[in-house]
Design a protein around this motif. Sequence first.
Motif, PDB file in Angstrom:
ATOM      1  N   ILE A 424       0.850  -1.212   0.000  1.00  0.00           N
ATOM      2  CA  ILE A 424       0.000   0.000   0.000  1.00  0.00           C
ATOM      3  C   ILE A 424       0.879   1.253   0.000  1.00  0.00           C
ATOM      4  CG2 ILE A 424      -0.349   0.122   2.512  1.00  0.00           C
ATOM      5  CD1 ILE A 424      -3.139   1.241   1.923  1.00  0.00           C
ATOM      6  N   GLU A 425       2.037   1.152   0.601  1.00  0.00           N
ATOM      7  CA  GLU A 425       2.936   2.315   0.598  1.00  0.00           C
ATOM      8  C   GLU A 425       3.409   2.597  -0.825  1.00  0.00           C
ATOM      9  OE1 GLU A 425       3.351  -0.227   2.818  1.00  0.00           O
ATOM     10  OE2 GLU A 425       3.231   0.661   4.818  1.00  0.00           O
ATOM     11  N   MET A 426       3.834   1.521  -1.518  1.00  0.00           N
ATOM     12  CA  MET A 426       4.311   1.693  -2.898  1.00  0.00           C
ATOM     13  C   MET A 426       3.209   2.270  -3.788  1.00  0.00           C
ATOM     14  SD  MET A 426       6.049  -1.140  -5.435  1.00  0.00           S
ATOM     15  CE  MET A 426       7.720  -1.050  -4.854  1.00  0.00           C
ATOM     16  N   VAL A 634      13.627  -6.132   0.204  1.00  0.00           N
ATOM     17  CA  VAL A 634      14.960  -5.570   0.492  1.00  0.00           C
ATOM     18  C   VAL A 634      14.743  -4.529   1.584  1.00  0.00           C
ATOM     19  CG1 VAL A 634      17.096  -4.786  -0.605  1.00  0.00           C
ATOM     20  CG2 VAL A 634      15.261  -5.657  -2.033  1.00  0.00           C
ATOM     21  N   SER A 635      14.094  -4.981   2.655  1.00  0.00           N
ATOM     22  CA  SER A 635      13.560  -4.047   3.652  1.00  0.00           C
ATOM     23  C   SER A 635      14.633  -3.236   4.356  1.00  0.00           C
ATOM     24  CB  SER A 635      12.777  -4.837   4.692  1.00  0.00           C
ATOM     25  OG  SER A 635      11.877  -5.688   4.049  1.00  0.00           O
ATOM     26  N   HIS A 636      15.838  -3.798   4.462  1.00  0.00           N
ATOM     27  CA  HIS A 636      16.889  -3.097   5.201  1.00  0.00           C
ATOM     28  C   HIS A 636      17.412  -1.881   4.442  1.00  0.00           C
ATOM     29  CE1 HIS A 636      18.100  -6.520   2.914  1.00  0.00           C
ATOM     30  NE2 HIS A 636      19.384  -6.427   3.128  1.00  0.00           N
ATOM     31  N   LEU A 637      16.949  -1.693   3.190  1.00  0.00           N
ATOM     32  CA  LEU A 637      17.317  -0.456   2.473  1.00  0.00           C
ATOM     33  C   LEU A 637      16.195   0.577   2.565  1.00  0.00           C
ATOM     34  CD1 LEU A 637      19.366  -1.643  -0.625  1.00  0.00           C
ATOM     35  CD2 LEU A 637      20.023  -1.399   1.763  1.00  0.00           C
ATOM     36  N   TYR A 676      10.876  -1.721  -6.810  1.00  0.00           N
ATOM     37  CA  TYR A 676      11.560  -1.188  -5.617  1.00  0.00           C
ATOM     38  C   TYR A 676      13.057  -1.063  -5.875  1.00  0.00           C
ATOM     39  CZ  TYR A 676      12.782  -0.538  -0.670  1.00  0.00           C
ATOM     40  OH  TYR A 676      13.263  -0.038   0.516  1.00  0.00           O
ATOM     41  N   LYS A 677      13.623  -2.084  -6.507  1.00  0.00           N
ATOM     42  CA  LYS A 677      15.069  -2.033  -6.771  1.00  0.00           C
ATOM     43  C   LYS A 677      15.396  -0.918  -7.768  1.00  0.00           C
ATOM     44  CE  LYS A 677      15.103  -6.878  -5.739  1.00  0.00           C
ATOM     45  NZ  LYS A 677      14.707  -8.137  -6.386  1.00  0.00           N
ATOM     46  N   MET A 678      14.469  -0.658  -8.677  1.00  0.00           N
ATOM     47  CA  MET A 678      14.657   0.467  -9.609  1.00  0.00           C
ATOM     48  C   MET A 678      14.764   1.783  -8.823  1.00  0.00           C
ATOM     49  SD  MET A 678      11.840   1.473 -12.443  1.00  0.00           S
ATOM     50  CE  MET A 678      11.854   3.051 -13.273  1.00  0.00           C
ATOM     51  N   LEU A 679      13.878   1.935  -7.848  1.00  0.00           N
ATOM     52  CA  LEU A 679      13.905   3.147  -7.027  1.00  0.00           C
ATOM     53  C   LEU A 679      15.193   3.236  -6.211  1.00  0.00           C
ATOM     54  CD1 LEU A 679      10.201   2.948  -6.053  1.00  0.00           C
ATOM     55  CD2 LEU A 679      11.287   5.103  -6.664  1.00  0.00           C
ATOM     56  N   LEU A 680      15.629   2.089  -5.690  1.00  0.00           N
ATOM     57  CA  LEU A 680      16.841   2.101  -4.859  1.00  0.00           C
ATOM     58  C   LEU A 680      18.062   2.469  -5.702  1.00  0.00           C
ATOM     59  CD1 LEU A 680      16.013  -1.080  -2.762  1.00  0.00           C
ATOM     60  CD2 LEU A 680      16.139   1.262  -1.884  1.00  0.00           C
ATOM     61  N   TRP A 681      18.135   1.933  -6.934  1.00  0.00           N
ATOM     62  CA  TRP A 681      19.266   2.299  -7.807  1.00  0.00           C
ATOM     63  C   TRP A 681      19.184   3.774  -8.217  1.00  0.00           C
ATOM     64  CZ3 TRP A 681      23.629  -0.116  -7.881  1.00  0.00           C
ATOM     65  CH2 TRP A 681      23.684  -1.509  -7.711  1.00  0.00           C
ATOM     66  N   ALA A 734       6.258   3.836 -11.857  1.00  0.00           N
ATOM     67  CA  ALA A 734       6.042   5.255 -12.176  1.00  0.00           C
ATOM     68  C   ALA A 734       6.862   6.131 -11.227  1.00  0.00           C
ATOM     69  CB  ALA A 734       4.557   5.591 -12.063  1.00  0.00           C
ATOM     70  N   ALA A 735       6.871   5.754  -9.947  1.00  0.00           N
ATOM     71  CA  ALA A 735       7.684   6.520  -8.985  1.00  0.00           C
ATOM     72  C   ALA A 735       9.157   6.432  -9.374  1.00  0.00           C
ATOM     73  CB  ALA A 735       7.479   5.969  -7.574  1.00  0.00           C
ATOM     74  N   GLY A 736       9.566   5.269  -9.884  1.00  0.00           N
ATOM     75  CA  GLY A 736      10.960   5.069 -10.284  1.00  0.00           C
ATOM     76  C   GLY A 736      11.359   5.988 -11.429  1.00  0.00           C
ATOM     77  N   VAL A 737      10.484   6.123 -12.427  1.00  0.00           N
ATOM     78  CA  VAL A 737      10.791   7.017 -13.560  1.00  0.00           C
ATOM     79  C   VAL A 737      10.967   8.444 -13.023  1.00  0.00           C
ATOM     80  CG1 VAL A 737       9.874   8.037 -15.685  1.00  0.00           C
ATOM     81  CG2 VAL A 737       9.629   5.570 -15.280  1.00  0.00           C
ATOM     82  N   ALA A 738      10.047   8.868 -12.156  1.00  0.00           N
ATOM     83  CA  ALA A 738      10.142  10.227 -11.606  1.00  0.00           C
ATOM     84  C   ALA A 738      11.421  10.395 -10.794  1.00  0.00           C
ATOM     85  CB  ALA A 738       8.913  10.512 -10.742  1.00  0.00           C
TER      86      ALA A 738
END
Length: 814
Positions: A424-426, A634-637, A676-681, A734-738
């Motif tokens: 739900i957060e994502m 990958v919760s620890h990130l 999520y990994k896209m956002l982290l990178w 979508a958040a990752g692209v932004a």
Amino acid sequence: MRCSSLMRLDTLSDKSIYCVQFPVLYNLCRNIWRFLKIGAILGAIIFPSSIFAQRPLLRLWYDKPAQRWEETIPLGNGKIGMMPDGGIEKEIIVLNDITLWSGAPQDAVKEEAYKSLGPIRKLLADGKNDEAQDLVNKNFVCKGPGSGSGASANLPFGAYETLGNLKIAYSYNGTAGKPKATSYTRDLSLKTALASTRFVVNNVQYAREYFTSFGDDLGVIKISASKQGHINCRISLSRPERFVTVASRGELQMSGQLNNGTDGKGMRYMTRVKAVVKDGTIRTEQNELVISQASDLVLYLSTATDFKNSPIESTLDKTFQAAEKLTYDAQKKYHQTNYQKLFNRVSLVVGSTSTENIATDLRLNEFQNKPNSDSDIAALFYQFGRYLAISSTRKGLLPPNLQGLWANQIQTPWNGDYHLDMNIEMNHWPIEVSNLSELNLPLAELVEGLAERGKRTAKAYYNADGWVAHVITNVWAFTEPGEDASWGSTNSGSGWICNNLWEHYLFSQDLGYLKRIYPILRGAAQFYNSVLTREQKTGWLVTAPSVSPENWFSLPNGKTAAVCMGPTIDNQITRELFSNFIAASETLNEDKEFRETLKIKLNELPPSGRISSDGRVMEWLEDYKEVDAQHRHVSHLYGLYPGSLIIPEADSKLAEACRKTLEVRGDDGPGWSIAYKMLLWARLKDGNRAYTLLKKLLRPVTDTSINYGPGGGTYSNFLGAGPPFQIDGNFGGAAGVAEMLLQSHAGFIELLPALPDAWKASGEVKGLCARGNFTVNFKWQNGRVTNYAIASPVARTVKVKINGELKSITTEKL
Ligand code: FUC
């Protein structure tokens, strides 16, 4: 010199030279420029269509009917969902109502659970995590079956259920047997939120147009033919269970009551479909409408439930009465105008290549093989995420669930619920940056309900103040631990969801909203303040029992467990929540004493990131080895994203440990995990790696069976594939692209923080938002920003990093 309407003088020349040597010229130029720029910003708002006259077309299209639900086009207005398959002989339009839930509020609290807290903690302190986990399973999970292992349509937890199917069986004049259709297309325009199906049979052009109106609360379908009297069909309305459909006077009416999991008398609902024809006739046959020789047919659909005691019949009456006042064309215009008020706030062009002339299902394949020929697909995917946000939630109703508002089953996967340990957060991560801020308010309303019910859970399990929610919730405000300790005892759900609530404040700076969420933040902070316990070896204050979402580790004795003390994610969430609460209480000048207590406790929490013996970020307090090295979470990130506790520039060693963590976890996983990994990178400023993840997220998938491992991607209708369909992949992507284009979490705004080579040549974005209530437009060429404009409601100074250089600028007044 030339002053472009979106150009800052100080990016183009040495401003001081103009100020000193040519003050008159400088001021004149500056004033003209300001005038033009404000004009351009306002122009973009007032005449939004002008920016949309260009590519990308923002259209999904197909040259054949959908063969399965994951190929159908999603339409939604935040309440009603429709997914037409565009069938030629038979068409099925899957229907949804975002409030349609089985189950009911229930008492799942184990009143005496707190008595086991001490013994569980003792076992954890002694390193007997497996035994602690057994005890949690025995005494510290919810009372009753909880989510029924993800299948609780007939249990009190309930499930988000499909509303049903509108079925239309067509016959074609002069055609016996199977009609031969040519020139077939069906599509969805993101610019207008209109879907269509078009084809030719026997030299007659048939056209269907569908929208879920943002005007009156209706689903609307218009079926027309190029020759008079050529529309013939039978229309029915059903669902797999618990319904009665009655046909009378040109209308279908379906109603029923879902299971509440106890006496069967759960939520009531009603759906009405009204047919209006030009020429021809409408008659009723049993429970179907039969249309003969019409030239045009328009179907109006509306639906209501008694969620939160809303009246059903009168709501539907009012909707139909309002709708009757408008012609089809006026309703369509009303719909588009309201939709575009949100959608047109952002435009995006990256690069200059496109394969939008290829049908979207094939285009996804093509992109895997020749990614450089289609830079537009990124803008399409990003804008589709915005489209889905606008379509799947609305102020006053509910936030998007695991499937947004689209479901074709009674037993939706994982109950179509709200998972608080990621999903739900994502679902809300793209909303603020994408200029759709108000779409975060339904989440705040849901959390208000959790904060109320979660007080009892906090007392019963932890004897604690404040409120807590664990890993799963629903529209009935379930806050107890899940039924299995290994995933259900995460107690940082309430802390994590407060991050989303806080982000809305950071972006909007809305003090009224801050006052509204303040009691929620305070209650969550009170809970963690009450429950933190001292870990003997380190002396740190930590949560216990808890888990690092859904992950298991090996103990030195060879046994495995998930339950532990102080998983890294909990430490990060607690630190962030305390800090946010301190900031909120200072802003509102409230709770000085409590704030001071938390300030002291902040110093006693574990650091946000600790590095393991093999150079990764430690997921647990102990340097355990995980059972599954490629685990999807990958919760620890968390501290890197969505938190802003790990700033790569400020701590290069920790940044390196984050990279290593991601390398070992690998790129694959369910769709949301890839996103999520896209956002982290992106936060690690590695644009090319983030782009690799975007490409993986766009991998075509047809499988629909539940997956916890590698294999996520995108269905041909562009919806996220976990599999099964799960909308978090869309929203996370979508958040990752932004995030690749704009970041604002580290005390300044950065343009193009993670630009991949594939997008370097050129691009332009208008209307993205940054924390602090800024709106940002910019263009780039050859990887460098060439023009930019930053606006805010009141002119302010802000730090901006552009082309690697940090500077202070004064914003334009919006
Ligand atoms: C979490 C994830 C699963 C799935 C489920 C809905 O449990 O670990 O992959 O997304 O939520």
